[in-house]
Design an enzyme around this catalytic site. Structure first.
Site: not given
Ligand SMILES: Cc1cc2nc3c(=O)[nH]c(=O)nc-3n(C[C@H](O)[C@H](O)[C@H](O)COP(=O)(O)O)c2cc1C
Length: 320
Positions: A19-20, A101
């Protein structure tokens, strides 16, 4: 349950999402202490690394292993050069390629991240080239598709290209973060390939974690947003998948203690201004759901010095 990505052994099936702005060394330290089996870094620009303009990648702590560093980009040569550079200088266990992304600056302007999903042949070209360039396992994180779902086709290309695992966030790029993740896609991808599949999207509790593993047969589950303000969810999932028992929820005072610890880690790894900005955001997440502290939270986000921040935090602690 133990599993492997290439030759990298992973102790359990709970993976912390990239997560960036969040998955930096400070938060990863906390998440690792909660027992995550595998950590991903925030995504780093392959172009930035190649042209040396990217802010330096976070250090890796030996205690964080195994860890995957995630790169994003669109140009094959930049992917290759950055992967080599990262392997040589940062020694991660795994390199992950971001093909998920949805952010316009990345996906539309730079044709990186999820934009790659539009072109499965390019995916194969990118992944093959990176796999050839480094000695460590290469993995790919995808979404279900760009506008339409093509994850199975994409996953097969990724496997053919020599990647050692695929993580899939079960939403299309068009869905962004809205709607519900469709875990059926994870199941379909798992059935289509022989490499490990990490399922991702909408896990909010240990029950969800178990359900995703059972419904999709994926090898591991990845948690992102549910960790914000609640790193304990990692421990909850690890324990529940192992023993079937639920751990006790953290008390409100434990949450405050975690804010303090998180702040110390941020200060250790970044400058004091950045640390304060970041902890103010995290603090609101940690404090979510605690009743009758609205005015303290308003004061907390306005603090401009460490002393003021600590002072408001102390007031909240005493109020609990
Ligand atoms: C704030 C934020 C930053 C994210 N940055 C990235 C990233 O840098 N690389 C990536 O592959 N996914 C990124 N994601 C996506 C997450 O890795 C993940 O795939 C997505 O949030 C769904 O999973 P969750 O429902 O458990 O949050 C980001 C998500 C959020 C909310």
């Amino acid at each position: 349950m133990k599993w492997k990505i290439g030759n990298v052994e992973i102790e359990n099936q709970v993976v912390f999402a990239p997560m960036a702005g969040v998955s930096n060394i400070s938060y990863r330290t906390i998440i690792k202490e909660m027992g995550a089996g595998l950590l991903y870094s925030e995504m780093v620009s392959s172009m930035g690394i190649t042209y040396n303009s990217q802010k330096t990648i976070d250090l890796i702590n030996e205690s964080e292993r195994p860890i995957s560093i995630q790169i994003f980009g669109s140009d094959v040569n930049s992917f290759v050069e950055s992967a080599k550079y990262i392997e040589k200088n940062f020694h991660p266990d795994i390199i992950d390629i971001n093909m998920g992304c949805p952010v316009p600056k990345v996906a539309v302007k730079s044709q990186a991240g999820s934009a790659l999903l539009k072109n499965p042949d390019k995916i194969k070209e990118v992944v093959s080239a990176v796999v050839k360039a480094v000695n460590i396992p290469v993995t790919v994180k995808i979404r279900s598709g760009w506008n339409t779902i093509n994850a199975v086709e994409v996953a097969k290309k990724i496997e053919e290209a020599g990647a050692k695992a695929i993580a899939i966030h079960a939403r299309t790029r068009a869905q962004g973060y809205s709607g519900k993740a469709d875990w059926n896609i994870i199941k379909e991808v798992k059935e289509a390939v022989n490499i490990p599949v990490i399922g991702n999207g909408d896990i909010k509790s240990c029950l969800d974690a178990k359900k995703m593993l059972e419904e999709t047969n994926c090898d591991a589950i990845m948690i992102g947003r549910a960790t914000l303000g609640n790193p304990w969810i990692i421990k909850e999932c690890v324990e529940f998948l192992d023993t079937g028992k639920k751990i006790e929820e953290p008390t409100n005072k434990e949450k405050i203690d975690m804010i303090k610890k998180h702040y110390e880690l941020l200060k250790k790894y970044s400058n004091s201004k950045v640390a304060l900005l970041e902890i103010r955001t995290h603090a609101l997440w940690y404090l979510k759901g605690i009743p009758n502290i609205k005015e303290y939270k308003e004061a907390l986000v306005k603090t401009n010095t460490e002393a003021d921040f600590q002072n408001v935090l102390e007031q909240i602690y005493n109020h609990l």
